[in-house]
Enzyme design. Structure first.
Site, PDB file in Angstrom:
ATOM      1  CG  HIS A   1       3.022  23.641   3.957  1.00 56.80           C
ATOM      2  ND1 HIS A   1       2.047  22.680   3.874  1.00 56.80           N
ATOM      3  CD2 HIS A   1       2.524  24.731   3.326  1.00 56.80           C
ATOM      4  CE1 HIS A   1       1.002  23.147   3.207  1.00 56.80           C
ATOM      5  NE2 HIS A   1       1.272  24.392   2.859  1.00 56.80           N
TER       6      HIS A   1
ATOM      7  CD  GLU B   1       3.900  29.327   6.407  1.00 60.69           C
ATOM      8  OE1 GLU B   1       4.443  28.889   5.397  1.00 60.69           O
ATOM      9  OE2 GLU B   1       2.669  29.445   6.531  1.00 60.69           O
TER      10      GLU B   1
ATOM     11  CG  ASN C   1       4.017  34.332   0.529  1.00 64.21           C
ATOM     12  OD1 ASN C   1       4.314  33.908  -0.592  1.00 64.21           O
ATOM     13  ND2 ASN C   1       3.282  33.651   1.379  1.00 64.21           N
TER      14      ASN C   1
ATOM     15  NE  ARG D   1      -1.587  22.167  -4.481  1.00 65.33           N
ATOM     16  CZ  ARG D   1      -1.077  22.960  -3.546  1.00 65.33           C
ATOM     17  NH1 ARG D   1      -0.987  22.561  -2.286  1.00 65.33           N
ATOM     18  NH2 ARG D   1      -0.623  24.156  -3.865  1.00 65.33           N
TER      19      ARG D   1
ATOM     20  NE  ARG E   1       5.774  30.162   1.199  1.00 69.53           N
ATOM     21  CZ  ARG E   1       4.765  29.743   0.463  1.00 69.53           C
ATOM     22  NH1 ARG E   1       3.979  30.598  -0.154  1.00 69.53           N
ATOM     23  NH2 ARG E   1       4.529  28.462   0.349  1.00 69.53           N
TER      24      ARG E   1
END
Ligand code: AMP
Length: 414
Positions: A189, A396, A7, A250, A99
């Site tokens: 996601h 993940e 990743n 965010r 990823r």
């Protein structure tokens, strides 16, 4: 098959080494061999390596670029220091799963990386200018070091959401702008929402087509997804990960007119405003303290800090609103599933999000809610609740490793 899962971020590389194959997948018996992370690539990097079952090693060392990072990860993995039984040389790494953040409209599932796929990932740079170039650097590094004989697979964060219907993915802006620039909701996601939905149906012993749930991935980044008959039909992140829920730094949803207003009032460029909405907003912005939910909960509890309380409240209120919206959008659901660092570990936040939803059939079992932290998976609502609630830790990397195996085997069959 030993799979290296990578990743790659703009200045970091996270990895896991996972031994898996079709038989192990069927038995849910994949083996995690090692994991780690290299942060602050480009200078004096912070490196954390951990072979499974042993304490982590943490040290600093200069790491020039992503290639040097991948090289360091591979050298450590094969070393006597790491002492991983299954991996004695790079020949024991059989495939690499990446990823990849943005697959645009082109990539609807995981794929073996060919030159054409690589060009497709490049074509999506416009949509993810920070993320996709880092992913490409990781792919090139692995290819250079391991050679073209080691298959590599791309697993896209956006792919799971490519089943969104038009009415959910189009913004109400002039249609030709969608045609011209592909401005639409993509969602992110996806690997996490997909994994959690798979675990849910496995726990319940039901088929994919019977999976009607709302998944809440609440970590530093946060998103909600409406999953109907096993498919993503709406999701809270949009063209970029900025839209939707309140996150660590965010803002999530805001009135778009704020951008111009803020630029004028504060003398900022629109890029600077976007940066502010991405990096200085959310829990951090409201509290003025931290983006870390655990610290905010401590502050609220120990010092009754008003803005920490407010940040938590706004965070939970927004999540609750999305549950209501998605229930309406889907025509009802069977369960709400919590995942991500906050979703998996904070009974407090889960209880606040679900507070007041009893009328729609969601009642938490207090004891079960408290008992589900630190990776524990299961039901946290009362027996017989019309709308159930579950905690399902995400993984993940595991899904990336499994997709990698499936893609590699499918390619070998052809
Ligand atoms: P992630 O991005 O999934 O690693 O999630 C990171 C977020 O999870 C941070 O805001 C952490 O504060 C939060 N988190 C981790 N453990 C807990 C906990 N026990 N209680 C509340 N928040 C937690």
């Amino acid at each position: 098959m030993n799979v290296l899962v990578l990743n790659c971020g703009s200045s970091s590389v996270k990895f896991q080494l996972i031994a898996t194959d079709l038989d192990l997948i069927a038995k849910n018996a994949d083996r995690k061999l090692a994991r780690g992370m290299i942060e602050r690539i480009g200078g004096e990097a912070i490196i954390t390596f951990r072979a499974e079952g042993r304490p982590p090693q943490r040290f600093a060392s200069a790491v020039r670029d992503h290639r040097a990072a991948v090289d360091q990860i591979l050298r450590w993995s094969c070393s006597t220091e790491a002492n991983i039984d299954a991996i004695r040389s790079v020949a024991d790494i059989h495939a690499v799963g990446h990823r990849v953040v943005h697959g645009g409209e082109r990539f609807t599932r995981s794929l073996l990386i060919t030159d054409e796929v690589l060009r497709g990932i490049e074509d999506c740079i416009d949509l993810a200018p920070l993320h996709n170039p880092a992913n490409i650097r990781g792919i090139m590094a692995a290819r250079e070091i391991l050679g073209p004989g080691v298959p590599q697979v791309a697993v896209f964060d956006t792919a799971f959401h490519q089943t969104l219907p038009e009415h959910a993915y189009l913004y109400a802006i002039p249609y030709q702008l969608y045609r011209r620039h592909r401005i639409r909701r993509y969602g992110f996601h996806g690997t996490s929402h997909r994994y959690v939905a798979y675990r849910y149906r496995t726990l319940r012993g039901i088929a994919r087509e019977q999976t009607d749930i709302i998944t809440l991935h609440l970590g530093n980044g946060c998103s909600a997804t409406a999953i109907k008959r096993g498919q993503s039909v709406d999701t809270s992140m949009g063209l970029t990960p900025l839209e939707g829920l309140v996150m660590g730094t965010r803002s999530g949803d805001i009135d778009p007119a704020i951008v111009d207003f803020l630029a004028a009032k504060e003398g900022l460029t629109t890029q600077e405003v976007e940066m502010l909405l991405n990096k200085q907003s959310g829990l951090l912005g409201i509290s003025g303290l931290t983006n870390d939910m655990r610290e905010l909960l401590d502050e609220a509890r120990e010092h009754d800090d008003r803005r920490a309380r407010l940040a938590i409240e706004i965070f939970c209120y927004r999540a609750r609103k999305y549950i209501g919206a998605y229930l309406a959008a889907m025509g009802g659901a069977d369960a709400v599933v919590f995942t991500g660092g906050i979703g998996e570990n904070s009974p407090d936040v889960r209880a606040r999000i679900c507070a007041g939803l009893e009328w729609m059939g969601l009642e938490l079992d207090q004891e079960q809610n408290l008992a589900h932290t630190n990776g524990r998976e299961g039901l946290i609502s009362r027996d017989g609740a019309r709308l159930a609630a579950y905690v399902i830790p995400t993984d993940e990397e595991l899904l990336i490793a499994r997709d990698t195996v499936r893609c590699v085997l499918a390619a070998e069959e052809h």
